[in-house]
Design an enzyme around this catalytic site. Sequence first.
Site, PDB file in Angstrom:
ATOM      1  N   HIS A 292      53.561  32.679  42.541  1.00 37.63           N
ATOM      2  CA  HIS A 292      54.777  33.838  42.950  1.00 37.63           C
ATOM      3  C   HIS A 292      54.553  34.639  41.525  1.00 37.63           C
ATOM      4  O   HIS A 292      55.245  35.621  41.620  1.00 37.63           O
ATOM      5  CB  HIS A 292      55.971  33.180  42.946  1.00 37.63           C
ATOM      6  CG  HIS A 292      56.300  32.428  44.174  1.00 37.63           C
ATOM      7  ND1 HIS A 292      57.207  31.444  44.256  1.00 37.63           N
ATOM      8  CD2 HIS A 292      55.889  32.350  45.541  1.00 37.63           C
ATOM      9  CE1 HIS A 292      57.289  30.758  45.628  1.00 37.63           C
ATOM     10  NE2 HIS A 292      56.283  31.537  46.207  1.00 37.63           N
ATOM     11  N   ASP A 293      53.920  34.290  40.640  1.00 36.14           N
ATOM     12  CA  ASP A 293      53.817  34.972  39.208  1.00 36.14           C
ATOM     13  C   ASP A 293      52.519  35.999  39.363  1.00 36.14           C
ATOM     14  O   ASP A 293      52.231  36.035  38.180  1.00 36.14           O
ATOM     15  CB  ASP A 293      53.866  33.929  38.258  1.00 36.14           C
ATOM     16  CG  ASP A 293      54.342  34.510  36.822  1.00 36.14           C
ATOM     17  OD1 ASP A 293      55.266  35.351  36.800  1.00 36.14           O
ATOM     18  OD2 ASP A 293      53.749  34.199  35.572  1.00 36.14           O
ATOM     19  N   ALA A 294      51.902  36.282  40.372  1.00 37.10           N
ATOM     20  CA  ALA A 294      50.882  37.129  40.113  1.00 37.10           C
ATOM     21  C   ALA A 294      51.046  38.457  40.098  1.00 37.10           C
ATOM     22  O   ALA A 294      50.988  39.124  40.981  1.00 37.10           O
ATOM     23  CB  ALA A 294      50.166  36.745  41.606  1.00 37.10           C
ATOM     24  N   HIS A 295      51.701  39.077  38.941  1.00 38.03           N
ATOM     25  CA  HIS A 295      52.083  40.193  38.686  1.00 38.03           C
ATOM     26  C   HIS A 295      50.792  41.018  38.177  1.00 38.03           C
ATOM     27  O   HIS A 295      49.598  40.465  38.047  1.00 38.03           O
ATOM     28  CB  HIS A 295      53.050  40.399  37.453  1.00 38.03           C
ATOM     29  CG  HIS A 295      52.825  39.422  36.483  1.00 38.03           C
ATOM     30  ND1 HIS A 295      51.790  39.736  35.339  1.00 38.03           N
ATOM     31  CD2 HIS A 295      53.350  37.985  35.844  1.00 38.03           C
ATOM     32  CE1 HIS A 295      51.660  38.754  34.598  1.00 38.03           C
ATOM     33  NE2 HIS A 295      52.541  37.801  34.767  1.00 38.03           N
TER      34      HIS A 295
ATOM     35  N   TYR B 246      56.601  43.184  36.168  1.00 37.98           N
ATOM     36  CA  TYR B 246      57.072  42.742  37.656  1.00 37.98           C
ATOM     37  C   TYR B 246      57.630  44.051  38.335  1.00 37.98           C
ATOM     38  O   TYR B 246      58.094  44.885  37.749  1.00 37.98           O
ATOM     39  CB  TYR B 246      58.330  41.898  37.528  1.00 37.98           C
ATOM     40  CG  TYR B 246      57.758  40.626  36.695  1.00 37.98           C
ATOM     41  CD1 TYR B 246      57.150  39.485  37.764  1.00 37.98           C
ATOM     42  CD2 TYR B 246      58.151  40.238  35.673  1.00 37.98           C
ATOM     43  CE1 TYR B 246      56.695  38.342  37.227  1.00 37.98           C
ATOM     44  CE2 TYR B 246      57.771  38.966  35.084  1.00 37.98           C
ATOM     45  CZ  TYR B 246      57.022  37.975  35.874  1.00 37.98           C
ATOM     46  OH  TYR B 246      56.601  36.685  35.322  1.00 37.98           O
TER      47      TYR B 246
END
Length: 426
Positions: A298-301, A256
């Site tokens: 939102h978790d597109a790391h 992140y």
Amino acid sequence: MAERSLDVWMQGELVGRLDQEAGRLVFTYDTGWLGRPNAIALSASLPLRPEPFDDRAARPFFAGLLPEQEKRAQVARAFGISARNDFALLDAIGGECAGAVTFTHPGEKPIGQATNLDYRLLDDRELAAVLDKLPERPLLAGDEGIRLSLAGAQDKLPVLVADGSVALTLHGAPSSHILKPAIRRIEDSVHNEGFCLALAKAIGLDAVAADIREVEGRSYLLVTRYDRVPGPDSRLRRIHQEDFCQALGIAPEYKYQNEGGPSLVDCFALVRKATRPAALYLPRLLDYLILNTLIGNHDAHAKNYSLVYGEDGTKLAPLYDVLCTAVYPELTPKMAMKIGGYYEFKDVLPRHWERFAKDAGLSAPQVRRRLLELAERLPADAKALRDEFKTRGLEKPITERIVGIIEHRCSLTQSRFAQNSSAPPA
């Protein structure tokens, strides 16, 4: 002096040796591999050279092959080893990994041509039992003949799908799909991801194929592997790949941005440097970013984007691991990477998209045009796909809520740019 060693293979060829020295990793390319005219690097962060790579350089790639967080700890407990021991974990489960990498003990060779003896077909009862077992025994670690590894913090399992049936892969034999059970305490995660991936394909993005299935009341997702293709003899062939964290030399625990991981600027710079022609893949990565933003993923790391290495060069991998996290109020509204300096969608204004474009070396008008194109198209396509899911018997209440989030985000984006159209750039 190496305490222990593992041979590192790609597509049946010895690439190098991974040593454990004083608890740390050391990787050295094999001289025979370095002498090949068609040799490729194991990672963009590990360029071809005769000198060894120390732990700081080697660990991001090798640790990046392993499961993360609690899943890593559970696998370690199954083998009675430390969760912090990357080498021991690769020794235990590094038979079938992401990309074309396989690990063996020195002097041993990986499996050559897989046969029926290297797969175990599952009937419905056995498949349901596997789905129930995965949360407590990730990757079926410790089961006889199972030596599988995949990165990530969620339950998943490499499997072979043949004539519609699911089979376990044994002895490091290649798999064709990734099986993903429902995520505990995340409502209808299977249908959420299946819908979002289907939506990405519906609007023309290069996304992995995913099939929503059910067995004995248990939902699961079967995702086609893009790093496995049929060879000339119809047998599966591994294609090498790595995620952006591995390519940038970032350890998985820092995936992140707010924890020191890659930014969007880093990601676009990597694609510009690694792919040819970059002009083809930069717009594709922009599409991935826009889709993830507008659907609320939102978790597109950086570990959710990858490079694929083939005979025709380095490409951007298809889109994968796409989930509308915004539909779950208990999950963070903070995006994995900032857009124009902001982590939350509600704070991202037109000037922040322009700032992102400038920092990433993109054309601001191009970014604006593509953002508005997708914001215009996504709501109608999401509704059409929702209706299609209904006709296929895949209707779930969460799908309607995802469509609502997409409508809201797309409408808000359009209205903000409309209000900004007469204002001078910030």
